[in-house]
Design an enzyme around this catalytic site. Structure first.
Site, PDB file in Angstrom:
ATOM      1  N   LYS A  78      19.523   5.959 -34.222  1.00  0.00           N
ATOM      2  CA  LYS A  78      19.790   4.744 -34.767  1.00  0.00           C
ATOM      3  C   LYS A  78      18.738   3.861 -34.859  1.00  0.00           C
ATOM      4  CE  LYS A  78      23.498   1.346 -33.349  1.00  0.00           C
ATOM      5  NZ  LYS A  78      24.456   1.053 -32.214  1.00  0.00           N
ATOM      6  N   SER A 153      28.890   0.110 -34.399  1.00  0.00           N
ATOM      7  CA  SER A 153      27.870  -0.219 -35.003  1.00  0.00           C
ATOM      8  C   SER A 153      26.955   1.078 -35.386  1.00  0.00           C
ATOM      9  CB  SER A 153      26.959  -1.307 -34.526  1.00  0.00           C
ATOM     10  OG  SER A 153      26.466  -0.664 -33.247  1.00  0.00           O
ATOM     11  N   SER A 177      30.066   1.166 -29.874  1.00  0.00           N
ATOM     12  CA  SER A 177      29.275   1.427 -30.756  1.00  0.00           C
ATOM     13  C   SER A 177      29.143   2.921 -31.029  1.00  0.00           C
ATOM     14  CB  SER A 177      28.145   0.658 -30.893  1.00  0.00           C
ATOM     15  OG  SER A 177      28.600  -0.571 -31.734  1.00  0.00           O
TER      16      SER A 177
END
Ligand code: GLN
Length: 488
Positions: A78, A153, A177
Site C-alpha cells: 500500500k 482504504s 481498511s
C-alpha cells in the site's frame, strides 16, 4: 497462468525448481499490463527493479545459498508504507513527490524474507475512506464488477490480489481498511493485534489504531506472510515484545470444542440480508465441524462509530500537522511563511482529509476536550471491556465483515452512510484485537466477507477457525472475469 498461483503453490514450485522468480515476476508484470488499466490498483509499478531483484534471488537459489521464506514471491505494498528511493504518495497531492530516504520495517522484513516488490497500491488519501474514491489520483475498481468500488482504504492492495496482479499485498487497517476491502474483493485480509506488526515507516493516520497486515488469496498464505512481518521492533515504541509462533502450525482444520460467540448487535438492522445469510451459513459449517456457537451481546457496539470519529480525527489532526510545506512533499508559492503554510495545506490536502483535521482539532480544543475526546476515550474502554468479558468464555467472535457488498462508485452521497460501512470492523481497532476477513460466498456476483475476531496476540486461533472453514466451505475458488468489462 503462473500469476494465478497462491504463495504456497508458487513457493513449492520454486523449491522444486519448476519455476523461477523471474518467471513469476514476468507473469505478474504481464498481468498488470493486461488488466491494470481496468482495475487501477497500482500507483507505481517498478518492473525493471522487480525483475532485477528476482534474477538475483534466482541466482542465489541456484548457487545453493540460503534464501528467505518468501524468496522470489512478487508482491505489492500500500502506498502509505515507506520504500527507500521509491515514491510514496499516500495517494495525496501533498506527498506527490515524496521519495522516502528509508524503508518501513515491514518493507525491510519482506526484503529479508526475499519477497519481490512489484510496486505501490492506491488508497484513500491518508487511508481515510472506505472506497478509494478519496484518492487524490484515481479510484480503484472492483475486479468483480468494475462499476463498483473495491472498498477502502486499502482498495488497491485488495484489488491487486484478487486480480492476480500480485501474489500477496500489505495494507493498513485503522478502522477496517484491510478487512472491508478484503470482503468487497473476495480475498483474505487480516488486521493483526495492535503492536504485533511494526508501524515504523507506516505514514501515520491514527497511531493508537493503525496496524499493518496481509491480503492473500487464501488462509495458508495469510499465515505465511504474517510469519514474515510479525516481529518486535525497537523502532516502534508500541511494538509488542512477544513470541511469534509459526502461524502455519495452526492450520490443522480442528475446531472441535472451539467456542464461538455470535454478537447479536452485528446482525441488526442495516446489515443486508444476503450478507447475514452467507455469514450464518458459514457459522453452520464451523458448527458441523464441532465448534460450539452461542449468541452473545456486546452492548457498546453502537458507540463504535461515534467514538472512532472522535479519536481517529483527533490523532490525525496531530499526525498531519507535520505536512507544512517545509519538511515533506508539496510546497505552495507564497509571499510569506504563514501564507505558505496555509496555501500548502489547503491545496495539498483533499476534502476528506481537511474535514478530519478540522473535526480532530475541534475535539481536542481546550473547551471541548473533556466533552468529546476524553469522553470518547472512556467509551473506548467500555467497548474493550465488552470484548474482555466475552473472551472469558469464547475463543473467537464471528460477525459479518461489512454490512453490504461492494457498492457502485459515485453512489454514496451521504457521508454517514460511508462511515457506517465500518460498523463491524471498527470495534476490533478500538480494542486492539486481531481480526480476519475471509470470503464466505457471493451475493449476486459480488463477494461477501466473514469476520473472525480473536483474543489479543491469538492470531493463531482465528487462523485455525478460518482455515477449517475455508477447507470445508464448499465454496469454489472463482476468479473475476477481467478483460471483458469486469463482469464475472
Ligand atoms: N473507513 C475508515 C475511515 O475512513 C477506516 C479507514 C482505515 O482503516 N484506514 O477512517
Amino acid at each position: 497462468m503462473l500469476e494465478k498461483l497462491t504463495v504456497s503453490e508458487a513457493l513449492d514450485k520454486l523449491h522444486k525448481k519448476e519455476v523461477s522468480s523471474r518467471e513469476l515476476t514476468e507473469a505478474a508484470l504481464a498481468r498488470i499490463s493486461a488488466v491494470d488499466q481496468e482495475v487501477k490498483a497500482f500507483m507505481t509499478v517498478i518492473g525493471d527493479q522487480a525483475l532485477a531483484e528476482a534474477a538475483t534471488l534466482d541466482a542465489r537459489r541456484l548457487n545453493g545459498e540460503t534464501v528467505g521464506p518468501l524468496a522470489g514471491i512478487p508482491m505489492a505494498l500500500k502506498d502509505n508504507m515507506c520504500t527507500k528511493g521509491i515514491r510514496t504518495t499516500c495517494s495525496s497531492k501533498i506527498l506527490h513527490n515524496f521519495i522516502p530516504p528509508y524503508d518501513a520495517t515491514v518493507t525491510t522484513l519482506l526484503k529479508n524474507a526475499g519477497a519481490v516488490l512489484l510496486g505501490k497500491t492506491n488508497l484513500d488519501e491518508f487511508a481515510m475512506g472506505s472506497s478509494t474514491e478519496n484518492s487524490a489520483y484515481f479510484t480503484t475498481r472492483n475486479p468483480w464488477d468494475t462499476r463498483c468500488v473495491p472498498g477502502g482504504s486499502s482498495g488497491g492492495s485488495a484489488a491487486a490480489v484478487i486480480a492476480d496482479e500480485a501474489f500477496f499485498a500489505l495494507g493498513s487497517d485503522t478502522g477496517g481498511s484491510i478487512r472491508q476491502p478484503a470482503a468487497f474483493c473476495g480475498v483474505v485480509g487480516m488486521k493483526p493485534t495492535y503492536g504485533r506488526v511494526s508501524r515504523y515507516g507506516l505514514i501515520a493516520f491514527a497511531s493508537s489504531l493503525d496496524q499493518i497486515g496481509p491480503f492473500t488469496k487464501d488462509v495458508r498464505d495469510c499465515a505465511l506472510v504474517l510469519n514474515s512481518i510479525a516481529a518486535h521492533d525497537p523502532g516502534d515504541s508500541t511494538s509488542a515484545n512477544v513470541e511469534t509462533p509459526d502461524y502455519t502450525s495452526f492450520l490443522n482444520g480442528n475446531v472441535k470444542g472451539m467456542k464461538i460467540g455470535v454478537p447479536r448487535e452485528y446482525f441488526a438492522e442495516g446489515i443486508e440480508s444476503e450478507v447475514k445469510d452467507a455469514v450464518r451459513k458459514a457459522l453452520d459449517v464451523l458448527v458441523s465441524l464441532g465448534a460450539e456457537a452461542e449468541e452473545i451481546s456486546l452492548p457498546h457496539t453502537d458507540y463504535g462509530i461515534p467514538v472512532y470519529y472522535l479519536i481517529a480525527p483527533a490523532e490525525a489532526s496531530s499526525n498531519l500537522a507535520r505536512y507544512d510545506g517545509v519538511q515533506y512533499g508539496f510546497r505552495a508559492e507564497a509571499d510569506n511563511l504563514l501564507d505558505m503554510y496555509k496555501k500548502t495545506r489547503s491545496q495539498g490536502f483533499g476534502t476528506e482529509v481537511k474535514r478530519r483535521i478540522m473535526l480532530g482539532t475541534y475535539a481536542l480544543s481546550s473547551g471541548y476536550y473533556d466533552a468529546y475526546y476524553l469522553k470518547a476515550l472512556k467509551v473506548r474502554t467500555l467497548i474493550k471491556q465488552d470484548f474482555d468479558q466475552a473472551f472469558e468464555k469464547y475463543d473467537v467472535i464471528l460477525t459479518p465483515t461489512a454490512p453490504t457488498v461492494a457498492f457502485q462508485a459515485g453512489t454514496v452521497e451521504n457521508l454517514l452512510t460511508m462511515y457506517l460501512n465500518d460498523i463491524c470492523t471498527i470495534p476490533a481497532n478500538l480494542a486492539g484485537l486481531p481480526a480476519v476477513s475471509i470470503p464466505c460466498g457471493f451475493a449476486g456476483k459480488l463477494p461477501v466477507g466473514l469476520q473472525l475476531i480473536g483474543k489479543p496476540f491469538d492470531e493463531g486461533t482465528i487462523l485455525r477457525a478460518a482455515y477449517a472453514y475455508e477447507q470445508n466451505s464448499g465454496i469454489e475458488r472463482k476468479k473475476p472475469g477481467l478483460g471483458k468489462g469486469g463482469a464475472a
